[in-house]
Scaffold this active site. Sequence first.
Site, mmCIF file in Angstrom:
data_model
loop_
_atom_site.group_PDB
_atom_site.id
_atom_site.type_symbol
_atom_site.label_atom_id
_atom_site.label_comp_id
_atom_site.label_asym_id
_atom_site.label_seq_id
_atom_site.Cartn_x
_atom_site.Cartn_y
_atom_site.Cartn_z
ATOM 1 N N CYS A 114 6.875 22.487 -24.259
ATOM 2 C CA CYS A 114 6.041 21.456 -24.321
ATOM 3 C C CYS A 114 5.452 20.658 -23.316
ATOM 4 O O CYS A 114 4.479 19.991 -23.073
ATOM 5 C CB CYS A 114 6.216 20.559 -25.672
ATOM 6 S SG CYS A 114 6.402 21.392 -27.148
ATOM 7 N N HIS A 250 1.125 14.545 -25.180
ATOM 8 C CA HIS A 250 1.352 15.885 -26.185
ATOM 9 C C HIS A 250 1.417 15.630 -27.269
ATOM 10 O O HIS A 250 1.777 14.305 -27.948
ATOM 11 C CB HIS A 250 3.018 16.339 -25.508
ATOM 12 C CG HIS A 250 3.277 17.342 -26.416
ATOM 13 N ND1 HIS A 250 2.599 18.426 -26.745
ATOM 14 C CD2 HIS A 250 4.513 17.592 -27.078
ATOM 15 C CE1 HIS A 250 3.243 19.248 -27.618
ATOM 16 N NE2 HIS A 250 4.689 18.659 -27.568
ATOM 17 N N ASN A 280 1.400 20.876 -33.515
ATOM 18 C CA ASN A 280 1.965 20.831 -32.288
ATOM 19 C C ASN A 280 1.642 22.319 -31.500
ATOM 20 O O ASN A 280 2.168 23.351 -31.994
ATOM 21 C CB ASN A 280 3.393 20.555 -32.329
ATOM 22 C CG ASN A 280 4.060 20.869 -30.944
ATOM 23 O OD1 ASN A 280 3.498 21.147 -29.879
ATOM 24 N ND2 ASN A 280 5.591 20.232 -31.038
#
Length: 323
Positions: A114, A250, A280
């Site tokens: 990520c 993020h 996500n």
Amino acid sequence: MAGRAVVVGVGHYLPERVVPNSEFETTLDTSDEWIRTRSGIERRHFAAEGETTSDLAFNAAEAALKDAGLTAADIDAIILATSTADLTFPSAATMVQARLGMTNGFAFDVQAVCAGFVYALSNANALILSGQAKRVLVIGAETFSRIMDWTDRSTCVLFGDGAGAVILEGQEGAGTAQDRGILSTDLNSDGRYKDLLYVDGGVSTQSTGYLRMQGNQVFRHAVDKLAATAETALEKAGLSCDDVDWIVPHQANIRIIQGTARKMGLPMKNVVVTVQDHGNTSAASIPLALSVGKARGQIKQGDLIVTEAIGGGLAWGAVVLRW
Ligand code: ACO
């Protein structure tokens, strides 16, 4: 005078299929209400059968080139942040390079889960500042739907597929924090935390595997580490949280996003939030949020942006840039 890596184009691509939370209620012991309140996610996009990470990346790259008014011939390098490349090799970046008809320059993937896009931006900045490239196409693209265990309600409801891209161009700046472009970067990792977030398969174990996560443990690390890396990056640029127009975080969980903003002393009106629509998307989430934030009219030229991300590794970091 100083060299700066300035964003001259941005774009994104989302697969057509939108999956609302309610779809999981038919196969899992979960609810739209649980997913919304614990994560902030309302829907996510999933790639079609046969649609791969390089397909998503290519579409985002084309959108960014169009936004910049450039063609592939103007690009010296492609850096693609992903943990879900089409093949073990070649890199997804070289597959995008071929699709764009680009036969010059060089292309490679970066894998920091990520945090991948923040790592890729930092690498692109270094290539530009060292004179190895003038224009770099930086892409974040993922198909996390391919590494979901659909029987694990604690992970499979959280992730989505997508891609975003920016084009960075070397330009002269005054060497002050008023310059447009990347002003500072801060990268960190600590491999001791591998077991908190990993895929239980890979090439060397001759399997693909599924994402495994101790979500509440990752959560605990996230807010502290994200606020700290953002503040460190701002300090390196001679700036503070008061100078920030937009946090572009993020997009993993709205509670992490809110907690980090609170810790930095910034209200949510200064945060670009897309997690409700994308879930996500790992390395794709920041460039997706930059592109959507610009399209919404939130991000404007001259705005000071801090991006921050954390993911498997653990790996985390932040980039401060003036749009
Ligand atoms: N539906 C209903 N109940 C669920 C679900 C679900 N989909 N998933 C878990 N639960 C249950 C659990 O079983 C647990 O039940 P129990 O109390 O009976 O044991 C309960 O909900 C609470 O579980 P927690 O994991 O403690 O819930 P939490 O509030 O921590 O939220 C979440 C979970 C959303 C995963 C959160 O911890 C989180 O967002 N963590 C961070 C994830 C992240 O940021 N990842 C970033 C990196 S991703 C990457 O790098 C690829």
